[in-house]
Each structure stands twice: as C-alpha cells, then as structure tokens.
Scaffold this motif. Structure first.
Motif, short mmCIF file in Angstrom:
data_model
loop_
_atom_site.label_atom_id
_atom_site.label_comp_id
_atom_site.label_asym_id
_atom_site.label_seq_id
_atom_site.Cartn_x
_atom_site.Cartn_y
_atom_site.Cartn_z
N GLU A 184 0.85 8.59 4.28
CA GLU A 184 0.01 7.38 4.40
C GLU A 184 -0.98 7.61 5.65
O GLU A 184 -0.55 8.38 6.67
N SER B 225 -4.26 5.94 8.01
CA SER B 225 -5.16 4.83 8.80
C SER B 225 -6.48 4.96 8.30
O SER B 225 -7.24 5.87 7.91
N GLN B 226 -6.88 3.62 8.07
CA GLN B 226 -8.25 3.76 7.29
C GLN B 226 -9.45 3.92 8.45
O GLN B 226 -10.39 4.09 8.17
N PHE B 227 -8.76 3.94 9.85
CA PHE B 227 -9.75 4.13 10.88
C PHE B 227 -9.81 5.79 11.34
O PHE B 227 -10.28 6.21 12.10
N LYS C 181 -12.35 11.49 9.54
CA LYS C 181 -12.15 12.32 8.38
C LYS C 181 -12.48 13.72 9.05
O LYS C 181 -12.04 14.84 8.40
N GLU D 225 0.80 -1.15 -0.02
CA GLU D 225 0.10 0.01 0.04
C GLU D 225 0.74 1.39 0.08
O GLU D 225 0.47 2.50 -0.41
#
Length: 259
Positions: free
Chosen positions: A250, A252-254, A257, A109
């Motif tokens: 980069e 984190s998906q967590f 926003k 990624e």
C-alpha cells in the motif's frame, strides 16, 4: 460527566428507543456524523441482536449495568476514541475482525491488496506488519494462501492476530515477532503483502485527532519521509521473493513517483 449524563438519561426515560435518540443527540453535539447508527450498533453488540431484533425491543428498559456501559461508550466516543476500538471489531473483506488500540483499524482501501492477488491460489504468503491479521487471514479464507508467515514488531499486535486466527479457525498462519528493518525471514515467498507506516512525519502531524491520538504511531508513520520501509523492501526483496512472485504494498497518494 458520567454521573451527569446518566442522570439526564434516567430523568428522560431509559427505554432503548429513548436512549438511541438521546445518545445520538449527545454525539452529534460532538461532531459525530454517523451518531445514530453508532449508538444502534453499540446496543446491538451489548444485546447480541441484529438491527431488526433491537428495533423490536425499542420499548424495553435498559438496566443500570448496560446503561452505565452506554454512558461510558458515549464519553469515550465524545473524546474521539475510534468507534471500532469501542466496539472491539472492524469489517474487512466482508468479515469482522477483532481490533484494539495495538493495531491499525482495517481500511477498505487495504482490501485492494487482496483483490490484486486473489487469482493466485495455494501460494506461500508473507504479510509484513500484520497488525490484526486481517490480510493474512483473508488470504487463507479466500484460498489464496497455502501458508502465511505474519510478522510484526509489536508483541501485543501479534497477541490480537492470534486471537483472530483462532476465531476464524485457520491453522496455516505463523505469527512471528520481527523487525523487518533489521531482520529478514529465512524463506522465500510467492506473495508478499504489506501496509507499512508510509505517512511522513509532516503528514502525521496534520492527521485527524481521532487517528493521531488513538491508533498506534509505529503503524502509521516512520517519523521521516514515509519511504523508510520501501527503501528496505528494495534491498531485501531479491532475497525473499521468488522470481515468479509478486509483492504488493500500500502506498501514500502523496508519494513522489520519481523518487
């Protein structure tokens, strides 16, 4: 365990083909899903052969010295030491980089950071938290960077980054020991890249043991909410990023926003 496993191998036959099968069964019992490939890849490293060449030697007996190394590998792997550390290298953007326990193992990624800036050529690049140097070196080899400042707080990580720089024969990267949370570079850059420690303390405590117990803590988590480095970047970017520049980090998906 070493003596017992070595004895089992010797009593069952020590041809390369036999060892691949027996070692694979051993690792599968410890939950290693890609066991057979890992054993083959490790043997390819020991013999400095490609897969076809190794297969052609499947009936060759492994000498005691190499067999002991295989047994050591199996024991470490059964204890969930990452395969890339045991192999001493990991792939990134189509190239193999040296890695050790002082740096994060490059992830696919992270290649997205290169994809985002690959249309920019001959740029001055800052790589924050360079680790193995894979981002800095790839920027150079892909023609993105005219020069790179690769910074890291970890002296041992910079030692490894310099080894990779030498191995790839690039001469436009400067490795700099720096704590970006306390200091800032003296220059401004066209591109700033970073894969910072964005895992929160709570997330870190739930990581797979293979990651949590082997990869460097300071490269994984800020032991807080995961936002420490991004808050810092927000404060200093106007001082180190050119007006026409781009910063790619980069995340984190967590992440929230809205924060």
């Amino acid at each position: 365990m070493h003596k017992k496993l070595l004895g089992q191998f010797k009593s069952s036959g020590t041809s390369i083909g036999n060892i691949v099968e027996l070692a694979s069964i051993f690792l599968i019992d410890f939950g290693i899903k890609n066991a057979k490939n890992e054993v083959r890849w490790y043997l390819q490293k020991l013999y400095n052969l490609n897969s076809a060449q190794l297969y052609a030697l499947k009936n060759k007996e492994i000498d005691d010295g190499l067999l002991n190394q295989v047994v050591d590998f199996l024991i470490y792997r059964s204890e969930r030491v990452p395969f890339q550390y045991l192999l001493g290298r990991a792939p990134f953007y189509g190239r193999d980089f040296m890695v050790d326990c002082n740096v994060l193992i490059p992830r696919p990624e992270s290649e997205t950071l290169i994809d985002i800036v690959k249309d920019k050529k001959q740029s001055k690049v800052l790589d924050i938290g360079t680790g193995s140097g894979c981002l800095a070196i790839t920027c150079t080899l892909e023609g993105i960077a005219s020069s790179v400042d690769a910074i890291d707080i970890n002296k041992n990580a910079l030692v490894l980054a310099r080894k990779n720089i030498k191995a790839f024969n690039v001469d436009n990267i400067s490795c700099i020991e720096m704590n970006i949370l306390e200091d800032i570079p003296d220059h401004s850059y066209d591109i700033i890249l970073s894969n910072p420690p964005y895992i929160s303390k709570n997330e870190y405590n739930n990581l797979d043991n293979e990651v949590q117990h082997n990869e460097p803590v300071e490269a994984l988590t800020d032991m807080s909410d995961g936002y420490t480095f991004y808050n810092r970047y927000a404060l200093i970017l106007n001082k180190i990023l050119k007006k026409s520049g781009v910063a790619v980090f980069e995340l984190s998906q967590f992440f929230n926003k809205q924060k």
